[in-house]
Write an enzyme that holds these catalytic residues in place. Structure first.
Site, PDB file in Angstrom:
ATOM      1  N   HIS A 145       0.909  -1.329   0.127  1.00 35.81           N
ATOM      2  CA  HIS A 145      -0.049   0.051  -0.152  1.00 35.81           C
ATOM      3  C   HIS A 145       0.798   1.298   0.114  1.00 35.81           C
ATOM      4  CE1 HIS A 145      -3.237   2.755   1.347  1.00 35.81           C
ATOM      5  NE2 HIS A 145      -2.390   3.170   2.183  1.00 35.81           N
ATOM      6  N   GLU A 146       1.973   1.112   0.779  1.00 40.39           N
ATOM      7  CA  GLU A 146       2.685   2.474   1.014  1.00 40.39           C
ATOM      8  C   GLU A 146       3.709   2.683  -0.234  1.00 40.39           C
ATOM      9  OE1 GLU A 146       2.223   4.531   3.139  1.00 40.39           O
ATOM     10  OE2 GLU A 146       1.193   3.383   4.441  1.00 40.39           O
ATOM     11  N   HIS A 149       1.580   4.219  -2.780  1.00 35.49           N
ATOM     12  CA  HIS A 149       1.529   5.736  -2.667  1.00 35.49           C
ATOM     13  C   HIS A 149       2.694   6.157  -3.348  1.00 35.49           C
ATOM     14  CE1 HIS A 149      -1.848   6.756  -0.154  1.00 35.49           C
ATOM     15  NE2 HIS A 149      -1.264   6.149   0.986  1.00 35.49           N
ATOM     16  N   GLU A 223      -6.310   7.144  -0.993  1.00 37.11           N
ATOM     17  CA  GLU A 223      -6.212   6.263  -0.172  1.00 37.11           C
ATOM     18  C   GLU A 223      -6.655   4.787  -1.209  1.00 37.11           C
ATOM     19  OE1 GLU A 223      -4.569   5.315   2.503  1.00 37.11           O
ATOM     20  OE2 GLU A 223      -3.737   7.130   2.227  1.00 37.11           O
TER      21      GLU A 223
END
Length: 294
Positions: A145-146, A149, A223
């Protein structure tokens, strides 16, 4: 004390950069005897609006490491750190970005964040609590997930959005202030009166609150994109499992500094109006969005 020092240095840097830029552009006064110069005013607001967000972006890694006391893993000292480095390296290669710095910050709340001024010079960090309590496939999904980003360029884009918002908040507050001040003063008075400064102050607060809804909406949108990227880089099942684990630990106190909340995988959320101002969508909505992709 370190955070106060960083705050002061950032603001001093903003003032220096903005002053030099305005002088180079030849922008001095936007209010003169002939009235309000909207062109000069827009340039003035844009310089100050973008200076703060861009300088914060450039200092983001340093500020994040200091404010969270993140320890960067240069050489792994145990099996967990080696596994974390290898996992991030694999995810970064799959996402097509350079290996970011990897760190662990000493918080028991389950969280992680990504920051950095571009996708090939980033930092991803995970809390010690998350690393200790989550299953390996869940930690991998969180780091995916990071990495999502970073690969999506969310830090840069969010800074640009904030710069645009800052610009128009300053611009419209000063336009309103000018006209209110004109109505309060007699026609033979030159310059601006106290009414201008009071009105600008009040409307910067009002417009700033309204603008925060726009920034928060964009943050929530990214997100969902980062969750989708995390599911692609790890697996949909693992990403859902990681979010469910975060949901189960919701009651733990939030230990992330306020300036990094938008870049964490999780943040505390209240209902009603506060939900519209939150940087993160409710976890149940994020889980539902991932389930629709199956």
């Amino acid at each position: 004390m370190m955070r106060i020092g960083l705050f002061l240095l950032t603001n001093i840097a903003v003032l220096i950069v903005a002053s030099i830029t305005l002088n180079l552009l030849g922008v001095n006064h936007y209010i003169s005897g002939s009235g309000l110069d909207l062109g000069n005013l827009l340039v003035f607001c844009a310089v100050f609006g973008f200076a703060g967000s861009l300088i914060s972006l450039l200092l983001s890694k340093t500020m994040a490491k200091m404010s969270t006391r993140t320890k960067i893993i240069e050489q792994p000292s145990n099996a967990d750190e080696k596994w974390l480095l290898d996992t991030v390296a694999e995810l970064a290669e799959k996402a097509g970005i350079k290996m970011p710095q990897v760190g662990i910050f000493p918080a028991q709340q389950a969280n992680a964040f990504a920051t950095g001024w571009n996708k090939n010079d980033a930092l991803v960090a995970v809390s010690l609590g998350l690393l200790q309590r989550f299953r390996p496939e869940e930690v991998r999904a969180v780091m995916a997930h990071e990495i999502g980003h970073v690969a999506n360029g969310d830090m840069v884009t969010l800074s640009l959005v904030q710069g645009v918002v800052n610009t128009f908040v300053m611009f419209f507050a000063r336009v309103v202030g000018y006209f209110v001040d004109n109505m309060m003063r007699s026609n033979n008075q030159a310059g601006t009166g106290i009414g201008y400064y009071i009105t600008v102050f009040v409307f910067e607060i009002i417009f700033g609150i309204l603008a925060s809804f726009v920034v928060a909406w964009f943050s929530r949108y990214r997100e969902f994109r980062a969750d989708a990227a995390g599911a692609h880089l790890s697996s949909n099942h693992a990403m859902i499992a990681a979010l469910q684990r975060l949901q189960a630990e919701y009651g733990m106190p939030d230990q992330m500094p306020g300036q990094l909340t938008a870049f964490g995988i999780s943040s505390h959320l209240k209902g009603g109006l506060m939900e519209l101002m939150s940087s993160h969508p409710p976890l149940e909505k994020r889980i539902a969005a991932l389930r629709q992709q199956v």
